[in-house]
Design a protein around this motif. Structure first.
Motif, short mmCIF file in Angstrom:
data_model
loop_
_atom_site.label_atom_id
_atom_site.label_comp_id
_atom_site.label_asym_id
_atom_site.label_seq_id
_atom_site.Cartn_x
_atom_site.Cartn_y
_atom_site.Cartn_z
N GLU A 92 9.62 -29.42 -26.45
CA GLU A 92 10.23 -30.58 -27.09
C GLU A 92 11.75 -30.42 -27.16
O GLU A 92 12.25 -29.38 -27.58
CB GLU A 92 9.65 -30.74 -28.48
CG GLU A 92 10.03 -32.03 -29.16
CD GLU A 92 9.30 -32.20 -30.47
OE1 GLU A 92 9.99 -32.24 -31.50
OE2 GLU A 92 8.06 -32.28 -30.46
N ILE A 93 12.47 -31.46 -26.74
CA ILE A 93 13.93 -31.48 -26.81
C ILE A 93 14.33 -32.75 -27.55
O ILE A 93 13.99 -33.86 -27.11
CB ILE A 93 14.56 -31.46 -25.41
CG1 ILE A 93 14.19 -30.19 -24.68
CG2 ILE A 93 16.07 -31.62 -25.50
CD1 ILE A 93 14.67 -30.13 -23.25
N ASN A 94 15.02 -32.58 -28.65
CA ASN A 94 15.46 -33.72 -29.47
C ASN A 94 14.31 -34.66 -29.80
O ASN A 94 14.46 -35.88 -29.78
CB ASN A 94 16.58 -34.49 -28.78
CG ASN A 94 17.82 -33.66 -28.56
OD1 ASN A 94 18.03 -32.67 -29.25
ND2 ASN A 94 18.63 -34.04 -27.60
N GLY A 95 13.14 -34.10 -30.07
CA GLY A 95 11.97 -34.89 -30.42
C GLY A 95 11.26 -35.53 -29.24
O GLY A 95 10.32 -36.28 -29.42
N LEU A 96 11.68 -35.22 -28.03
CA LEU A 96 11.07 -35.81 -26.82
C LEU A 96 10.14 -34.81 -26.14
O LEU A 96 10.47 -33.63 -26.04
CB LEU A 96 12.15 -36.22 -25.83
CG LEU A 96 13.16 -37.27 -26.29
CD1 LEU A 96 14.26 -37.42 -25.25
CD2 LEU A 96 12.47 -38.59 -26.54
N THR A 97 9.01 -35.30 -25.65
CA THR A 97 8.11 -34.46 -24.87
C THR A 97 8.08 -34.90 -23.41
O THR A 97 7.57 -34.18 -22.56
CB THR A 97 6.68 -34.51 -25.44
OG1 THR A 97 6.24 -35.87 -25.48
CG2 THR A 97 6.64 -33.90 -26.84
N ASP A 98 8.61 -36.10 -23.13
CA ASP A 98 8.70 -36.63 -21.76
C ASP A 98 10.14 -37.04 -21.51
O ASP A 98 10.90 -37.31 -22.44
CB ASP A 98 7.81 -37.86 -21.57
CG ASP A 98 6.34 -37.54 -21.72
OD1 ASP A 98 5.92 -36.51 -21.16
OD2 ASP A 98 5.63 -38.29 -22.40
N GLY A 99 10.51 -37.11 -20.23
CA GLY A 99 11.85 -37.54 -19.88
C GLY A 99 11.88 -38.25 -18.54
O GLY A 99 11.09 -37.94 -17.65
N ASP A 100 12.78 -39.21 -18.40
CA ASP A 100 13.03 -39.87 -17.12
C ASP A 100 14.24 -39.19 -16.50
O ASP A 100 15.32 -39.21 -17.09
CB ASP A 100 13.33 -41.36 -17.32
CG ASP A 100 12.12 -42.14 -17.78
OD1 ASP A 100 11.00 -41.60 -17.73
OD2 ASP A 100 12.29 -43.30 -18.19
N TYR A 101 14.06 -38.58 -15.34
CA TYR A 101 15.16 -37.86 -14.73
C TYR A 101 15.75 -38.63 -13.55
O TYR A 101 15.11 -39.47 -12.95
CB TYR A 101 14.75 -36.45 -14.30
CG TYR A 101 13.86 -36.41 -13.09
CD1 TYR A 101 14.39 -36.37 -11.81
CD2 TYR A 101 12.48 -36.39 -13.21
CE1 TYR A 101 13.58 -36.32 -10.69
CE2 TYR A 101 11.66 -36.34 -12.11
CZ TYR A 101 12.21 -36.31 -10.85
OH TYR A 101 11.41 -36.27 -9.75
N THR A 102 17.00 -38.32 -13.26
CA THR A 102 17.70 -38.86 -12.11
C THR A 102 18.37 -37.69 -11.40
O THR A 102 19.07 -36.91 -12.02
CB THR A 102 18.75 -39.90 -12.53
OG1 THR A 102 18.12 -40.92 -13.30
CG2 THR A 102 19.42 -40.52 -11.32
N PHE A 110 18.52 -36.17 -17.60
CA PHE A 110 17.37 -36.93 -18.06
C PHE A 110 17.71 -37.69 -19.33
O PHE A 110 18.58 -37.31 -20.10
CB PHE A 110 16.11 -36.07 -18.18
CG PHE A 110 15.96 -35.30 -19.46
CD1 PHE A 110 15.33 -35.86 -20.55
CD2 PHE A 110 16.40 -33.99 -19.55
CE1 PHE A 110 15.17 -35.15 -21.72
CE2 PHE A 110 16.24 -33.27 -20.71
CZ PHE A 110 15.63 -33.85 -21.81
N VAL A 111 16.99 -38.81 -19.47
CA VAL A 111 17.15 -39.70 -20.61
C VAL A 111 15.77 -39.90 -21.25
O VAL A 111 14.75 -39.59 -20.64
CB VAL A 111 17.74 -41.07 -20.19
CG1 VAL A 111 19.14 -40.91 -19.64
CG2 VAL A 111 16.86 -41.77 -19.18
N ALA A 112 15.77 -40.41 -22.46
CA ALA A 112 14.51 -40.70 -23.14
C ALA A 112 13.76 -41.80 -22.40
O ALA A 112 14.38 -42.77 -21.94
CB ALA A 112 14.78 -41.12 -24.58
N PRO A 113 12.45 -41.67 -22.26
CA PRO A 113 11.70 -42.72 -21.57
C PRO A 113 11.69 -44.05 -22.32
O PRO A 113 11.37 -45.09 -21.75
CB PRO A 113 10.28 -42.15 -21.45
CG PRO A 113 10.23 -40.97 -22.32
CD PRO A 113 11.61 -40.56 -22.67
#
Length: 135
Positions: free
Chosen positions: A89-99, A48-51
């Motif tokens: 929360e991971i690295n300040g992210l609460t959402d993620g775009d996954y592949t 996953f990457v940051a949205p």
């Protein structure tokens, strides 16, 4: 379709459950598949990457993954994209775009793919799992 959602959810839960940031897990068990005279095994990659990253960056990551698999004479079987709210929360992210990518490759080439994903800044977390049910 329900089974696919369950598998994606289980893999995503494993990824967000990793304790150290940028750590990956390479699980290995399974049967050998012969393809073109080489030993190929079925794998599943979830990352996953940051949205907030742009489509060009995401496309560059996908191209790098595809190139790494193709250099080892592997094949990409299926690609699925989606968005998820993270369990924490991971690295300040609460959402993620996954592949989610299903592919066949030589085990030595999977180690190289793992290395490439670890040094790619856009990839927040990733996991590569050997799929014995798809050999």
């Amino acid at each position: 379709i329900g089974k696919i959602v369950l598998v994606v959810s289980a893999l995503f839960a494993r990824i967000v459950g990793l304790i150290l940031p940028r750590q990956s897990c390479l699980l290995s068990t399974g049967a050998v598949k012969t393809k073109g005279g080489e030993l190929m095994k079925a794998y599943e990659l979830l990352f996953f990457v940051a949205p907030s990253i742009d489509e060009e960056t995401r496309a560059a990551v996908m191209k790098r993954i595809d190139t790494t698999i193709a250099e080892g004479k592997g094949t990409v079987d299926n690609v699925e994209l989606g968005k998820r709210k993270l369990a924490y929360e991971i690295n300040g992210l609460t959402d993620g775009d996954y592949t989610l990518i299903d592919f066949h490759a030589d085990p030595a080439d999977v180690a190289e793919l793992d290395r490439v994903l670890r040094i790619t800044d856009a990839v927040e977390r990733h996991m590569i799992v050997k799929r014995t049910d798809r050999d």
